[in-house]
Design an enzyme around this catalytic site. Structure first.
Site, PDB file in Angstrom:
ATOM      1  N   GLU A 261      19.527  70.810  -4.440  1.00  0.00           N
ATOM      2  CA  GLU A 261      20.156  69.816  -4.779  1.00  0.00           C
ATOM      3  C   GLU A 261      21.506  69.631  -4.568  1.00  0.00           C
ATOM      4  O   GLU A 261      22.150  69.348  -5.482  1.00  0.00           O
ATOM      5  CB  GLU A 261      19.468  69.127  -5.707  1.00  0.00           C
ATOM      6  CG  GLU A 261      18.110  69.100  -5.632  1.00  0.00           C
ATOM      7  CD  GLU A 261      17.495  69.220  -7.179  1.00  0.00           C
ATOM      8  OE1 GLU A 261      17.800  68.588  -8.440  1.00  0.00           O
ATOM      9  OE2 GLU A 261      16.231  70.005  -7.377  1.00  0.00           O
TER      10      GLU A 261
HETATM   11  C1  XIL Z   1      16.620  63.152  -9.773  1.00  0.00           C
HETATM   12  C2  XIL Z   1      16.481  62.094  -8.799  1.00  0.00           C
HETATM   13  O1  XIL Z   1      17.729  61.567  -8.084  1.00  0.00           O
HETATM   14  C3  XIL Z   1      16.716  60.662  -9.413  1.00  0.00           C
HETATM   15  O2  XIL Z   1      16.483  59.058  -8.946  1.00  0.00           O
HETATM   16  C4  XIL Z   1      15.634  60.240 -11.066  1.00  0.00           C
HETATM   17  O3  XIL Z   1      15.852  59.310 -11.306  1.00  0.00           O
HETATM   18  C5  XIL Z   1      15.768  61.423 -11.810  1.00  0.00           C
HETATM   19  O4  XIL Z   1      15.937  62.693 -11.543  1.00  0.00           O
HETATM   20  N1  XIL Z   1      16.849  67.627 -11.224  1.00  0.00           N
HETATM   21  C6  XIL Z   1      15.776  67.420 -10.362  1.00  0.00           C
HETATM   22  C7  XIL Z   1      15.116  66.661  -9.377  1.00  0.00           C
HETATM   23  O5  XIL Z   1      15.139  68.441 -10.241  1.00  0.00           O
HETATM   24  O6  XIL Z   1      14.355  65.853  -9.342  1.00  0.00           O
HETATM   25  C8  XIL Z   1      16.092  64.940  -9.749  1.00  0.00           C
HETATM   26  O7  XIL Z   1      16.422  64.454  -9.340  1.00  0.00           O
HETATM   27  C9  XIL Z   1      17.361  65.921 -10.516  1.00  0.00           C
HETATM   28  C10 XIL Z   1      17.820  66.708 -11.188  1.00  0.00           C
END
Ligand code: XIL
Length: 370
Positions: A261
């Site tokens: 991410e």
């Molecule tokens: C985030 C998304 O990007 C947003 O759109 C949503 O509102 C909240 O979640 N860690 C994770 C992701 O594993 O699933 C998260 O994604 C960010 C933090």
């Protein structure tokens, strides 16, 4: 015939070698290193962000669903599954021959309250929650068998200090809820890779705890194929050395390492916390939103240098890293515009709000071609 092939090969190589930085495609630049992925959101899945759609197809060899496979989206009510967006998501991956990631089966966020409650609002038993967990994993991971190539089975189960997070899952089932999730995921999708995924993995306590968690699963004979390091980082933090330690610690257990991410905020820290606990949100203040109308050149260059440093590190570790996924396609759709403070203007990715490559894109390409 042979000559014909040789000529074709030479022409293709020449074409590739002469591909300028501006026409470069990330998935080509890193094809011998790792998959390059992006998280896709619902409107992109439905074709409502066509420029992002073009970028996805051209630049990326892998996708992750930003939200549409999370429990609250795919299984909003006890007897209601909402597979349509996730089906479309999987099709996009297939149409573009991508490595399709699944995110996420078991998490404490974006999971409806009913999961943990009886009809009268009382808390379910361990037995009932395990039954619900198994059913959900079989329905979801089972449906995408052969189509989703790797699942984040459990997301964010460890606290920064290294202890297991106190979630409803843990409270009701006990510490073995993680092992159970991996057991069910393996049964439901035996051919998909199975991962543990978390943020702040550069912290030594958390790194150690994640490695121990994986070892425990392995010693119980359960399958875990990889660990995802989320990568919601900043311009100077964490250091390359800290990231390297996590890559080494996880890969020494025979696990694939993924940066799952990746996004680098250029905005001032709203508070001390640097992780990704999305339950916290602070009121917008002017001094923490300094670039509402565009990113100044000196900041573009800071971002480029940092991306170059990170991709130099990733390519040096390409034998250990199987995928690097950006959390979003372009700055306009990044969750960092709204987290940890909502309504800011951030610039954490390689493509700007018009889906054009930023200087950071060129820096990443350069790092990949070294
Ligand atoms: C985030 C998304 O990007 C947003 O759109 C949503 O509102 C909240 O979640 N860690 C994770 C992701 O594993 O699933 C998260 O994604 C960010 C933090």
């Amino acid at each position: 015939m042979r000559l014909w092939f040789a000529a074709l090969f030479a022409a293709v190589s020449l074409c590739y070698a002469s591909e300028g930085v501006s026409e470069a495609k990330l998935k080509n630049v890193f094809k011998d290193d790792f998959h390059i992925g992006a998280a896709v959101n619902r409107s992109q899945i439905y074709g409502r962000d066509p420029k992002a759609g073009v970028l996805l197809a051209e630049q990326f060899s892998s996708i992750t669903p930003e939200n549409v496979m999370k429990w609250s989206s795919i299984h909003p009510k006890p007897d209601e599954y909402n597979f349509e967006p996730a089906d479309k998501y999987a099709s996009i991956g297939e149409e573009n021959s991508m490595f399709v990631a699944g995110h996420t089966l078991i998490w404490h966020n974006q999971t409806p309250d009913w999961v943990f409650e009886n009809a009268d609002g009382s808390e379910v038993s361990r037995k009932e929650l395990l039954k619900r967990m198994r059913e959900h994993i079989f329905k979801v991971a089972g449906r995408y068998k052969g189509r989703v190539h790797g699942w984040d089975v459990v997301n964010e189960a460890i606290e920064d200090v290294g202890s297991l997070r106190n979630t409803k899952w843990r409270e009701i089932i006990g510490d073995d809820y993680i092992a159970k999730a991996f057991e069910y995921a393996h049964q439901a999708a035996p051919d998909a890779e199975l991962y543990y995924n978390d943020y702040n993995m550069y912290r030594s306590e958390k790194r150690k705890a994640a490695a121990e968690l994986a070892e425990k699963l392995q010693s119980r004979g359960l399958r875990i194929d990889g660990i995802g390091i989320q990568g919601h980082w900043g311009l100077s933090h964490p250091s390359a050395a800290e990231i390297q330690k996590s890559i080494d610690a996880f890969s020494s257990l025979g696990l694939k390492v993924m940066i799952t991410e990746l996004d680098l905020t250029v905005l001032p820290s709203a508070w001390e916390h640097r992780g990704a606990d999305i339950s916290q949100n602070y009121e917008l203040r002017k001094e923490i939103n300094p670039f509402p109308d565009g990113l100044p050149a000196n900041m573009q260059s800071k971002l480029s240098n940092r991306y170059q440093q990170l991709f130099a590190l990733f390519t040096r570790n390409s034998g250990k890293i199987s995928r690097v996924t950006f959390w979003g396609v372009h700055d306009g759709c990044s969750w960092r515009n709204n987290w940890p403070v909502s309504g800011r203007t951030d610039y954490p990715l390689l493509f700007n709000r018009n889906c054009e490559p930023k200087p950071a894109f060129n820096a990443v390409v350069k790092a990949g071609r070294k």
